[in-house]
Design an enzyme around this catalytic site. Structure first.
Site, PDB file in Angstrom:
ATOM      1  N   GLU A  78      24.634   2.357  49.382  1.00 53.14           N
ATOM      2  CA  GLU A  78      23.324   2.266  48.725  1.00 53.14           C
ATOM      3  C   GLU A  78      23.553   2.144  47.234  1.00 53.14           C
ATOM      4  O   GLU A  78      23.629   1.051  46.716  1.00 53.14           O
ATOM      5  CB  GLU A  78      22.469   3.478  49.099  1.00 53.14           C
ATOM      6  CG  GLU A  78      21.007   3.316  48.754  1.00 53.14           C
ATOM      7  CD  GLU A  78      20.133   4.340  49.466  1.00 53.14           C
ATOM      8  OE1 GLU A  78      18.951   4.393  49.139  1.00 53.14           O
ATOM      9  OE2 GLU A  78      20.633   5.063  50.335  1.00 53.14           O
TER      10      GLU A  78
ATOM     11  N   GLU B 285      20.573  15.608  47.976  1.00 54.55           N
ATOM     12  CA  GLU B 285      19.408  14.780  48.250  1.00 54.55           C
ATOM     13  C   GLU B 285      18.350  15.550  49.030  1.00 54.55           C
ATOM     14  O   GLU B 285      17.153  15.455  48.755  1.00 54.55           O
ATOM     15  CB  GLU B 285      19.831  13.549  49.048  1.00 54.55           C
ATOM     16  CG  GLU B 285      18.686  12.621  49.421  1.00 54.55           C
ATOM     17  CD  GLU B 285      19.157  11.404  50.177  1.00 54.55           C
ATOM     18  OE1 GLU B 285      18.453  10.381  50.136  1.00 54.55           O
ATOM     19  OE2 GLU B 285      20.241  11.458  50.802  1.00 54.55           O
TER      20      GLU B 285
END
Length: 880
Positions: A460, A734
């Site tokens: 990502e 996260e």
């Protein structure tokens, strides 16, 4: 005698090759004895001719981003700049500052007189590709050479050498921009590397972001083109000012390199035995400069570099023969190894952020293999190697197939990120709170690799707009990051214009994620410029981004049917609400359209204020009306007359309070009371996601519920800010529970151990706990209003502001509180003590105040609430 410190240009750390013809100047003052600047004078001189022009003195107290006071720079021009000032009470000016050198880059497209050159190799197949070598030769002109420059950029990533010496320490140049719109070039001083007569310029070049795999769901190759190509223009300036552009492009050759494959996600494979093979050079392909339409621009921020090296804190030989290294810190970077072994022997370097079941946890990496391989050339001498064109997010590494005995000094981890200056710190008497702040700093470092990314490890590593929207205030405090963010915001504007909306990450990659406009993410177009203006005083950021700001608010206004109520379409909402199932991170308890409508009202209000600042009175009235309409619609749809808010969640209440969407102070207090009830009901555990988390402590502070905010902040049970620290985290996760209490990893497909977004609470630490808040743009005025609590005995914040060092702090001694403030010249401050006494206005200098203070935790009612809803916190308070 007054002295001038930190004279600087725009937001540059290095003023070589800048893109501004009239760069603004900033400086800070010392030794003024508290006196304010009343006048300044700028002197600009030509470094070659020595001609000097002293501008007329300007009667002004401004010392931040003051206008250029000389003839605009032309391409390549180099000037020495000095400043002196007058301060109140002194009849004579200060001494002139030490000069800084300002040199313009190539300011116009017409300044480029060379073409791209590319290896004469075609790679249509998807997969990691090799790096290539390019070289050419040029003759240095006869005569007195004053300076020699290389202006360079690439489709791909590149490294330059001149006569076998590295041209710079930059890594992964030219960095990642929206290449179809903007391509940055670099300016390198090679004066000390050239020799009389013939010189050899060489380059390594690889796919990087331009042609390598990007994105999730398998990713995409060749996003910007199928070529890798180098653009390099070499110029010599003679002592008389004559500029020679040295012809090189027609003579470039190419050859294979020892890097047989490299990719940002995949890792790098290097065969050192190829380094000593007979070189086979063939003519390179020439790609006409005119065929590429992207704007060629100078950088506004610093390059990516190796910032520090970290030795392993643990070394373990595994049963499978691998050597596991623990570096004690989750970083973005790569390994550097020194090894001796037989020719053809291959070593594997494996990376991971955490361990699971005593093995490297590679599942969170998804499709990013993150494996480097080195094949040795043999010989008796140690060989030192590090990858050139990849990076990894890791704390742990394992060396596979290491030849012979391993010594700890044979491997170090190299920390990579944009070379930003640290500006802000925070500390307190609570080690866990200090560790939280340290983890926030590390996650920012690890995710500011040329642009603000979400994470550095998996497939990502994208510039998610929502993450930096919420983290912007913290980023602006911790590091001098404006130059990096200005560049990225220009990409936001370029992508927005091309796509018709602000995409959810920038640069945009079509990898399967919805392109639809989303609140909180798209609102970065308004909120980040506003944040940077507030924290740096740079109104130019607002001016530059104004078209983007208005386009976003106009688009959302149209999507609401000009009603102000955004109640349809795709929304990410309060992303990663901890109650959401692992596989559905958008399944928040908070109405996603409440979030969308709230953000629309907030952005419209900030845009109206921006228009007023820029003198656009018509727009100011227009967007004030849009904001009023949106706020009214929000109240009609989501708020009862008594102040109850739909969804009845911490996030819904926090946005209503902090975005000033409630009708009156009674509603604010009602919402605040309900917010406190919900936090207490949760056992002081977090129940907010991306939207609510950055502002919930501020919302509680706004309504005076400081003890509730402290207990929420200091919670150690999951989900909480401190829970990851109890699990050994060295960066911000996260998810609140990226690692579960039993040491297993969250089963969600999207689990990272290095995201800064939930660390946005650090801004609350700086302002409310440490007591250092901006009261005017650029910290020209400071609010010193610390709020002790949570059993803390001391806390302090420190910031190198645009005007100089600001320090605030407090210590608690029984029922006495000592508050200290150090204010630089040019800044005033208002001190608000927690005893409720009248505010005190102070000027530059060191100040100390003493007041009585009864901690909230001494209040029996507060202790009763803590004990009733969260018994484990009682021990924490009693210990404190």
């Amino acid at each position: 005698m007054t002295t001038i410190h930190d004279l600087r240009v725009e937001h540059h750390r290095d003023a070589l090759g800048i893109g501004e013809a009239e760069p603004r100047l900033s400086w800070s003052l010392a030794d003024t004895q508290g006196a304010a600047q009343t006048r300044y004078q700028i002197s600009v001189s030509d470094e070659i001719s020595g001609l000097r022009a002293d501008a007329d003195p300007v009667d002004s107290s401004e010392s931040v981003l003051v206008p250029w006071q000389a003839v605009p720079l032309r391409s390549r021009e180099r000037r020495q700049v000095r400043v002196r000032v007058w301060v109140a009470g002194e009849s004579e000016p200060s001494e002139w500052s030490e000069p800084i050198v300002v040199e313009a880059g190539l300011l116009h497209r017409s300044d480029w007189n060379t073409d791209f050159v590319s290896p004469s190799v075609s790679h249509s197949a998807e997969g990691p590709r090799p790096a290539y070598r390019l070289r050419s030769r040029f003759d240095l002109p006869a005569g007195d050479v004053a300076r020699v420059r290389i202006y360079a950029t690439a489709h791909g990533v590149y490294e330059l050498h001149l006569n076998a010496s590295a041209v710079s320490s930059d890594i992964l140049a030219p960095g990642w921009t929206s290449y179809l719109h903007r391509l940055r070039y670099q300016t390198y001083d090679i004066t000390g590397l050239v020799v009389p007569g013939q010189n050899t310029i060489s380059a390594l070049i690889a796919d990087g972001w331009y042609r390598g795999r990007l994105g999730f769901n398998g990713g995409l190759w060749d996003n910007y083109g199928t070529d890798v190509a180098l653009l390099a223009q070499i110029e010599a300036t003679m002592s008389d000012g004559t500029v020679h552009v040295l012809p090189v492009s027609s003579a470039w050759e190419c050859a294979p390199s020892a890097i047989i494959s490299t990719g940002l996600y995949e890792g790098e494979e290097h065969d050192a035995s190829l380094d000593d093979l007979v070189e086979e050079w063939t003519p390179a392909s020439v790609l006409p400069f005119a065929d590429f339409t992207a704007e060629i621009v100078a950088p506004t921020g610093p390059p990516v570099r190796i910032i520090e090296s970290i030795a392993p804190v643990g070394v373990e030989v595994r049963p499978n023969g691998r050597i596991r290294l623990d570096f004690g810190q989750n970083i973005t970077g790569k390994l550097r190894v020194t090894v001796t072994g037989p020719r053809g022997h291959t070593i594997g370097l494996h990376h991971a952020e955490v361990l699971e079941n005593d093995e490297l946890a590679t599942r969170p990496l998804r499709g990013a293999a993150s494996i480097d391989r080195l094949t040795l050339a043999g010989g008796d001498h140690p060989f030192t190697w590090t990858p050139h064109f990849t990076f990894h997010g890791f704390r742990y590494a394992e060396l596979e197939n290491w030849p012979g005995e391993f010594l700890p000094e044979q491997a170090v981890a190299l920390v990579m990120h944009s070379d930003m200056e640290r500006t802000g710190t925070f500390t307190s008497s609570d080690p866990l709170l200090n560790k939280l702040h340290e983890n926030v700093v590390w996650s920012m470092r690890d995710n500011f690799l040329d642009l603000p990314t979400d994470c550095p490890q998996r497939d990502e590593r994208l510039g998610w707009t929502g993450d930096i929207q919420v983290f912007g205030p913290t980023a602006a405090y911790l590091f001098r990051s404006t130059g990096t963010l200005v560049s990225w915001m220009r990409d936001v504007a370029a992508e927005q214009k091309a796509l018709g909306s602000v995409p959810n990450f920038v640069p945009w990659i079509e990898c399967g994620f919805p392109q639809d406009p989303a609140a909180a993410w798209g609102d970065v177009a308004v909120m980040l410029p506003w944040t940077l203006y507030q924290r740096t005083g740079d109104i130019g950021v607002l001016r530059d981004q104004y078209e983007s700001m208005t386009a976003w608010v106009d688009q959302v206004d149209a999507l609401t049917g000009h009603s102000g109520l955004w109640n349809s379409g795709f929304q990410l909402g309060d992303w990663l609400d901890p109650t959401a199932p692992p596989e559905k991170p958008d399944d928040s308890r908070t109405d996603r359209y409440l979030v969308a409508s709230a953000y629309h009202a907030r952005s419209a209000r900030l845009l109206a204020q921006t228009a007023e600042l820029l003198g656009n009175t018509g727009d100011a009235a227009k967007y004030s009306a849009v904001a009023d309409r949106a706020a009214s619609s929000f109240r009609y749809e989501f708020v009862t007359p008594s102040g109850r808010v739909v969804s009845d969640t911490e996030t819904a209440l926090s946005v209503a309070i902090m975005f000033e969407l409630l009708a009156n102070e009674d509603q604010v207090q009602r919402a605040g009371a309900r917010l406190s009830e919900l936090v207490i009901d949760s056992g002081y555990r977090i129940r907010t996601g991306f939207v609510g988390t950055p502002i919930i402590c501020d919302a509680l502070a706004r309504v005076g519920a400081h003890d509730v905010a402290y207990h929420l902040l200091l919670q150690t049970q999951t989900p909480s800010w401190l829970y990851p620290i109890t699990m050994g985290a060295t960066t911000i996760w996260e998810r609140w529970d990226s690692m579960l209490p039993d040491g297993s990893i969250n089963p969600g497909e999207m689990t990272s151990f290095n995201h800064y977004s939930l660390g946005a609470v650090a801004d609350y630490l700086h302002r409310i706990i440490g007591g250092l808040a901006p009261a005017a743009p650029g910290y020209r005025e400071v609010l010193v209003a610390p709020v002790p609590g949570g059993g803390l005995r001391a806390a302090s914040s420190e910031l190198v502001s645009p005007y100089g060092l600001v320090r605030t702090g407090w210590t608690r001694e029984g029922t006495k509180l000592v508050v200290r403030a150090e204010i630089p010249s040019g800044v005033t401050a208002r001190v608000e003590l927690p005893d409720g006494s009248d505010p005190i206005d102070i000027a530059a200098g060191s100040h100390e105040f003493v007041c009585s203070y009864r901690p909230a935790e001494d209040d029996p009612a507060a202790v009763q609430r803590v004990n009733l809803h969260n018994p484990e916190e009682r021990a924490l308070l009693e210990t404190a």
